[in-house]
Design an enzyme around this catalytic site. Structure first.
Site, PDB file in Angstrom:
ATOM      1  CG  HIS A 457      30.680  42.279 -23.643  1.00 44.92           C
ATOM      2  ND1 HIS A 457      30.238  42.093 -22.358  1.00 44.92           N
ATOM      3  CD2 HIS A 457      31.816  43.026 -23.548  1.00 44.92           C
ATOM      4  CE1 HIS A 457      31.055  42.692 -21.512  1.00 44.92           C
ATOM      5  NE2 HIS A 457      32.026  43.267 -22.205  1.00 44.92           N
ATOM      6  CB  CYS A 476      34.886  45.154 -23.851  1.00 44.52           C
ATOM      7  SG  CYS A 476      36.181  44.142 -24.617  1.00 44.52           S
TER       8      CYS A 476
END
Length: 563
Positions: A457, A476
């Protein structure tokens, strides 16, 4: 993951035949019967006598039983009259291939086989020794073939986060070609089992070079001192220059005498190249961190290379025609298409206590202007302390407080919650951050559904990409240039939409899901040493401290696995 015992059984039954070890018509009845009797007892014993060293235990008992029963207990390494076959002369050289690939020949019965082979050549071996040689030789080839193809160590025993599935072995084409007129030697057949990635071969060659340096070079530590800049005069300069030349970072060019002690432009260029290969800021200045990397000994690099060769052996036979690869230890993402790297970006990965896992997924969609549903563990550990510190935090950052799911979901006014007395155990709320400039996911996230809830992301924290150590996330992977990847996926790769259509989605500033017409594999891997596209070996700090347990496992003799 395919169990190694199953793999050995598959390799054993076919590979030994492909190595020129096909069944004979008639074997010595006495030797064949002795083999049968010993093989029937294998589940409850080893082949050594009570006084023999434990290192000669059999590792592939089950496959050996299947293999020899299928052959009618005909020996592989002796002829029908019980005389040594020619393949015995190639056995030790074949076992020594293990050393080239960072494995230990002694783990494959080498010393004991050398003793037995010597006795066999001198016709001093008795029936028991023949049986012992026969089984140890076959066991060595079976086990080494397996380890070269699929790794010496089971990855889950070292790192429970390593979750990459591997396909069953596809070796029949090689083996059939060996049987049909093109005779493959024992060494060649074993070498055919190793990973075929060019980067693996580059590491094998670098391993050999590091071992030469370890044997031939006096690797004296370069002393500490002040930071070296252009024009500085320092007695350490000749030693640093020599080391840079040896490592291949200082190109041959007209330069001062070998004893010159002044930092010049060529010296700075060589230092910058070295720094780039070691994940440091390539400013050409020799400071504490650069000096520490220069002082890493060849022996230490040998062990680091061995660990990363093993990680290559854990991978599937192919990563795909096109894929996205994140090297967690390298803080790097690359997009590969038909063998070429078409994009590379810096990334931020999980902190050491929130490690990004190693696994493979399929990217199937992306979300532009995503909201962020905060995982419960992060809401309790990260967000709750911030709310207690600043009562206006939730509103400032665009968080909604929710309770329940689906039709039972209700929005809660943050002012109605006594945040100061709320404990982690009492925290039954959900936090959702609306799309916007402060959203933790930025304006796009790339989804490859997995049980870890890990994805790629964007991020508003742009300053992190300028740091050398980018293990800063909660697991992440944050991308430096997410818009480039978005464009490549939706426009350049498959012409799924036009640039104008993509821009229109951006301009709407609404949460929008876009499914990919063609899913793409995503590989999250962990390498502390690897070869880049030019074949240059890169080294990185072992940020998750995974190398040492793997090196220790490689150096420990294999145990009987009950195959």
């Amino acid at each position: 993951m395919l169990k190694q015992g199953i793999f050995i059984a598959l390799v054993g039954l076919h590979a030994l035949g492909a190595l020129g070890l096909t069944p004979v018509v008639h074997a010595s009845g006495e030797l064949r019967e002795a083999l049968r009797q010993r093989l029937e007892l294998l589940p409850s014993m080893t082949v050594e006598s009570p006084a023999a060293p434990p290192s000669t235990s059999l590792f592939a008992k089950g496959p050996l039983q299947v293999l020899y029963e299928a052959r009618g207990w005909e020996p592989i390494w002796f002829d029908p009259e019980g005389r040594p076959k020619d393949n015995q002369s190639r056995l030790l050289e074949a076992i020594d291939i293990a050393f080239e690939h960072g494995l230990t020949p002694e783990h494959y019965h080498r010393s004991e086989l050398e003793r037995l082979l010597s006795a066999s050549r001198d016709s001093q071996d008795d029936l028991a020794s023949q049986v012992r040689l026969e089984l140890l030789a076959s066991d060595a080839v079976l086990t080494l073939g397996n380890h070269l193809a699929y790794g010496r160590v089971e990855p889950e025993t070292i790192d429970s986060d390593w979750l990459i599935e591997r396909e069953p072995p596809q070796l029949m084409a090689v083996l059939e070609s060996a049987n049909s007129g093109h005779r493959m030697g024992l060494q060649a057949a074993l070498r055919a089992q190793v990973p075929r990635y060019p980067a693996y071969g580059d590491l094998v060659r670098r391993l050999s070079l590091q071992r030469q340096w370890a044997s031939n070079e006096a690797w004296e530590p370069i002393p500490d001192g002040p930071i070296l800049r252009e024009g500085d005069d320092d007695p350490r300069v000749p030693a640093i220059r020599r080391r840079l030349e040896l490592l291949g970072d200082l190109e041959e060019a007209p330069r001062p005498d070998a004893g010159a002690t002044v930092v010049d432009a060529s010296f700075l260029t060589g230092v910058a190249r070295f720094q780039a290969r070691h994940g440091l800021k390539p400013d050409g200045l020799v400071g504490r961190r650069t000096l520490a990397e220069l002082n890493v000994s060849p022996d230490q690099r040998v062990e680091q290379l061995r660990a990363n060769l093993e990680r290559w052996r854990w991978l599937p036979e192919s990563l795909g025609e096109e894929y996205i690869l994140v090297n967690i230890a390298g803080f790097d993402m690359q997009v590969v298409q038909r063998g070429d790297v078409v994009m590379r970006q810096r990334v931020v990965v999980g902190r050491p206590y929130r490690r990004t896992p190693v696994f493979t997924g399929q990217m199937t969609y992306l979300v532009i202007h995503p909201s962020w549903e905060v995982p419960h563990s992060l809401a309790v550990k990260d967000q709750l302390p911030l709310v207690k510190e600043n009562p206006g935090y939730l509103e400032e950052m665009g968080f909604s407080v929710l309770h329940g799911w689906g039709t039972e979901e209700v929005r809660v006014d943050p002012k109605d919650v006594d945040w100061q007395t709320l404990t982690a155990r009492q925290f039954t709320y959900r936090l959702r951050q609306a799309p916007g400039p402060r959203n933790a996911l930025g304006r796009v996230k790339f989804m490859f559904p997995n049980r870890h809830n890990v994805y790629l992301h964007d991020t508003p924290a742009r300053g992190l990409f300028a740091e050398d150590d980018r293990a800063k996330s909660s697991g992440c992977i944050r991308l430096e240039e997410p818009d480039r990847l978005t464009r490549w996926l939706l426009i350049d790769r498959g012409q799924q939409m036009t640039g104008g259509a993509l821009q229109a989605i951006y301009d709407r500033a609404e949460e929008t899901t876009v499914r990919l017409r063609q899913p793409i594999p995503v590989h999250l891997l962990y390498w502390t040493a690897w070869a880049d596209e030019q074949g240059r070996v890169q080294y990185r700090r072992d940020v998750y401290e995974r190398d040492l347990p793997l090196i220790n496992a490689l150096n420990t003799p294999p145990a009987e696995r009950g195959f």
